[in-house]
Every structure is written in C-alpha cells, then in structure tokens.
Design an enzyme around this catalytic site. Structure first.
Site, PDB file in Angstrom:
ATOM      1  N   LYS A 187      28.099   0.558  -5.809  1.00 47.63           N
ATOM      2  CA  LYS A 187      26.918  -0.147  -5.328  1.00 47.63           C
ATOM      3  C   LYS A 187      27.262  -1.188  -4.267  1.00 47.63           C
ATOM      4  O   LYS A 187      26.510  -1.393  -3.317  1.00 47.63           O
ATOM      5  CB  LYS A 187      26.199  -0.826  -6.500  1.00 47.63           C
ATOM      6  CG  LYS A 187      25.474   0.147  -7.417  1.00 47.63           C
ATOM      7  CD  LYS A 187      24.724  -0.584  -8.511  1.00 47.63           C
ATOM      8  CE  LYS A 187      24.007   0.413  -9.430  1.00 47.63           C
ATOM      9  NZ  LYS A 187      23.269  -0.281 -10.514  1.00 47.63           N
ATOM     10  N   ARG A 188      28.410  -1.823  -4.419  1.00 44.28           N
ATOM     11  CA  ARG A 188      28.765  -2.858  -3.449  1.00 44.28           C
ATOM     12  C   ARG A 188      29.087  -2.263  -2.078  1.00 44.28           C
ATOM     13  O   ARG A 188      29.070  -2.975  -1.069  1.00 44.28           O
ATOM     14  CB  ARG A 188      29.945  -3.693  -3.959  1.00 44.28           C
ATOM     15  CG  ARG A 188      31.250  -2.935  -4.101  1.00 44.28           C
ATOM     16  CD  ARG A 188      32.315  -3.776  -4.808  1.00 44.28           C
ATOM     17  NE  ARG A 188      33.511  -3.018  -5.093  1.00 44.28           N
ATOM     18  CZ  ARG A 188      34.524  -2.895  -4.264  1.00 44.28           C
ATOM     19  NH1 ARG A 188      34.467  -3.469  -3.082  1.00 44.28           N
ATOM     20  NH2 ARG A 188      35.587  -2.200  -4.609  1.00 44.28           N
TER      21      ARG A 188
END
Length: 466
Positions: A244-245
C-alpha cells in the site's frame, strides 16, 4: 480457434494495480485477436468475499474502460455444476472420498517435518488395485480428493516464462471438495475454464504452483488445456514487493488522487511489456501491438514519477470540457460554488499545462471562484505603494479597453512604462490582487478568462484595502 480470455478476481478486497494489469493484458489479448473477454468473480471464500468488494472490482474495471464481453459470472451461483462434475469424477475413479481427520493430518505433517520430508498427504484413502482401505469411521464427513497421477511430469510452455515442468511425485492428492461439500478454489477454476472455453489464462505468477494441479484435473476430465501466461510480480519504487505504501491501493484511489484512466492504462501497459522504445500510446494502438511474446519474465518496477509524468502528458491533451467536469466534482467536494465565476473549461485549459493531476488542477483554479486572501507576507512583498499606484492607473484603463489577451497585454505594458516600472513589477502585484498568488499563467490570459467585471471588483477591493 477463437481466443477467449478471462479476468477472475476474488472479491476479498479492492481491485489493485497488479489485478488491473492482469485485466488489461487479458482484455488486450482478446481484443487483439478478435476474441472474447470474460469477467468472472471467484467468490467461494464466503467469509471474506463482500458485495462491496464485488462492486469495487466492477467500478474499477468501468473506470479503466476494460469492458467485458461476457459475465460477470459468480462461482457461488455455479455450485450445482461443481457438485455434478465431482460426482462424475467419483464415478469415474479420478476422485475419491478421504476420511482422514484433522488430527491425523496434523500428526502426519509433524512426522514428515521431523524427518525433513516435504509435508504431503500420504494417500491412505486412495483406492488402488489390491489395496485394502481402512474402515470408514462413523460420523466423519469425508472430503473429496483428486487422484493425481503417481508418476510422469506435468508440463506446459508458458507464454511468458517458457517451459515449466513439475514431477507428479511432487504433487499430492489435493482436496477438491471439503467435508461440507463445498468445492475448493483449484477445482472451481478448472470447471469454469472448461465450461467457458477459456483458451488463454493470463494471470500473476503466484499461480504457477496451482497450474500443474489444474492441468491434471483438466486432463482427467478430458478437457482442452488452455495456454498459460504467468505475469511476474510488480515491485515498488524501492525494489521491494508492492504494498500500500508504494501505491498498491484500490484502482479507484487513483481516480480520487487525480489520475486520468488513460494515463493509468498507458502506465500499466508498460509494466512488464514493451514495444520498442514507445512510452506514450493510446489503447487502440496498444491493442494493435499487444502480444504475449513481448512480456518480460522479470519483475516490473512501479515508478510513481513516470506515472505522474504520463498523467501530466494526458492532462495537456484532454478536452477542456472533460477536465471541467472532473474539476467541478473536486471543487464541489470542497464546497466551492461555480456560480458567478468564469467558464470552468476555459480556466481548466489555462492551467492544465501546469498540473500533474486533477487535484492539483482543482487547487489551481480555486482562486477564480473564491475571492483570494493573499498572506500578509505576500501582500507586504508585492503590494507596495508603488505597485498600488500602478494598479490604480491600470484599473482605469481596464474599465474601457478591449478584453482579449492580445489587447490586454499591451495595456499592462503601457501602464508599467508610464509608471517607470518593469513589466513584472506590475504583473506580479496584479496576480496577487486577482488570485492571491504571485505566480500564474500569462497574466493577459488570466485577465481574459476571469472577465472584466470580476477583475475590476477584485482590483477595487485590493486598492481600498491599501
């Protein structure tokens, strides 16, 4: 052979970038060969599948413009078909009931691990000629296992990775139906691909280990085995597994973040596939070029900077009316009303070369619809007594002059000359007075789009405030 591809996500989360690339490649291959692209929702994980996740997948596909030709088909609506095939396999002897309990399987695994052996089912309930099976235990709901071949190899020519072979001795008799009768993933996939006539399976390489099992079941059913193309994973900017990052978020998050779908599609197309050095191309061109031969077997690396560059490129090409619709939606979310302001399409056209995404564009046009309040520092630096005197003189000329950029530019230059100032010494304070900022596109174009009445009102407010 008519090409038939499928995208088969599990609705246990959102449609992420990796899934979107798989969908794009499957869609493009079908379009390239005049085939059929099928959407299939693999929702047998009842505990984790949700209607919201299904809708998120469909919304993501629609936003990207990856229209399916058939479906969506839902595995939970095909349970009777799976049970029918399992019954046929039991009758044919290619599957069998297994009554091994969980405790027995745990003990078997522990024993194998102690011997440093690969944990696997030992075939104790597998029927063989001359073999005596254990007595059927009372009250135990059996699972159904596939009777995997005991020798030989299962192999396929992967369209991305080349020749792949697995020894059948490495594959145990895996479960195709649980004790409650529900079929398992690997079995449902096989029946679906068979029934739907799938000719090419394009999917992530995390499925490579599933493929030999699926091929063996297809062979046991007498079904045609499709061609497989396993796409390598996508890594983040830092070379680590995409998370996600890095941007492994919902495809719809890219919409919220101000990306255009054509930019995302163009970027995804180049993640692991290439056509020479071509970087920018429309989907129509991509479909004409696309084939499986030019997909790289090595991992692709996500590059946010390149995606942003592509998005900025497509913003410059986008129709101003379309940009206005996208920006209006974003301004509405900020409670910015457009009534009484200039035509949004013209403002968007003025700023689209300066923005990387639609959110930046919305922020840029904001001062055209909300009277700006320059900061004290900006006011002190740029709205000096000399600048205010020049703006007062300019205001008188702007009240009566022609109102096109071609006419407004000379008026500003003339005023600067009359006041003994350089052009920026008038243009920058004018920007601050009108937009609250010292930077903007060409000031004559800003004036034209903002309109005479609004310009005079904002100048008057600045001059009265001193």
């Amino acid at each position: 052979m008519t090409v038939r591809t499928r995208f088969a996500p599990s609705p246990t989360g959102f449609l992420h970038i990796g899934g979107a690339r798989t969908a794009l490649f499957s869609w493009a291959y079908a379009r390239r060969h005049g085939g059929t692209f099928i959407l299939r929702i693999e929702d047998t994980d009842v505990a984790r599948s949700t209607p919201e996740a299904v809708q998120a997948i469909i919304d993501g596909m629609q936003w990207l413009g990856l229209a399916h030709d058939e479906g969506p088909f839902y595995q939970m609506q095909r349970m009777e078909r799976y049970k029918e095939v399992i019954a046929q396999m039991l009758a044919a002897g290619t599957a069998y009931h297994c009554y091994t309990s969980k405790d027995e399987l745990d003990a078997l695994r522990a024993e194998q691990e102690a011997k440093k052996e690969k944990p696997r089912y030992d075939g104790r309930w597998r029927p063989e000629a001359g073999k005596t099976l254990p007595p059927v235990p009372a009250g135990v709901a059996p699972v159904v296992r596939f009777k995997n071949p005991l020798d030989g190899v299962v192999a396929w020519d992967d369209q991305v990775k080349g020749r792949i072979e697995f020894a059948n001795t490495e594959l145990d008799d895996f479960i195709i139906a649980r004790g409650d009768g529900t079929p398992t993933y690997n079995f449902c996939v096989v029946v679906d691909d068979w029934d739907m006539g799938i000719t090419h399976v394009i999917r992530g390489d995390d499925h490579v280990n599933n493929t030999p099992r699926q091929i063996n079941v297809l062979s046991a059913l007498g079904a045609t085995v499709p061609q497989y193309a396993h796409l390598s994973m996508i890594l983040g900017d830092d070379g680590q597994k995409l998370s996600k990052r890095h941007g492994a978020v919902s495809v719809m998050q890219y919409d919220e973040d101000g990306y255009l779908p054509e930019a995302v599609l163009n970027y995804l197309a180049r993640l692991g596939w290439s056509h020479g050095d071509d970087e920018v191309f429309a989907m129509e061109q991509f479909v004409q070029w696309f084939d499986l031969d030019h997909i790289t077997a090595s991992a692709a690396q996500f590059n946010t900077e390149k995606l942003n560059w592509l998005n900025a490129h497509y913003l410059k090409l986008a129709d101003p009316a379309r940009l206005a619709g996208e920006v209006e939606r974003r301004l509405a979310a900020q409670n910015v009303a457009l009534a009484g302001g200039p035509e949004l399409a013209k403002v968007a056209a003025l700023y689209r070369d300066r923005a990387t995404n639609l959110n930046e564009l919305a922020d840029a046009v904001h001062p055209f619809y909300v009277v700006p309040m320059p900061s004290d520092d900006v006011r002190t630096q740029h709205l000096t007594p000399a600048a205010l005197t020049a703006l007062g003189a300019l205001r008188e000329k702007l009240a009566t002059c022609g109102w096109t950029a071609a006419e407004l530019g000379p008026v500003i230059k003339q005023t600067a000359a009359e006041q003994g100032l350089k052009m920026p010494q008038v243009a920058i304070p004018l920007r601050v007075a009108l937009l609250g900022l010292p930077q903007s596109p060409a000031i004559d174009a800003v004036l034209e789009v903002l309109g005479r009445e609004r310009v005079l009102v904002r100048l008057d407010a600045t001059l009265s405030a001193g």
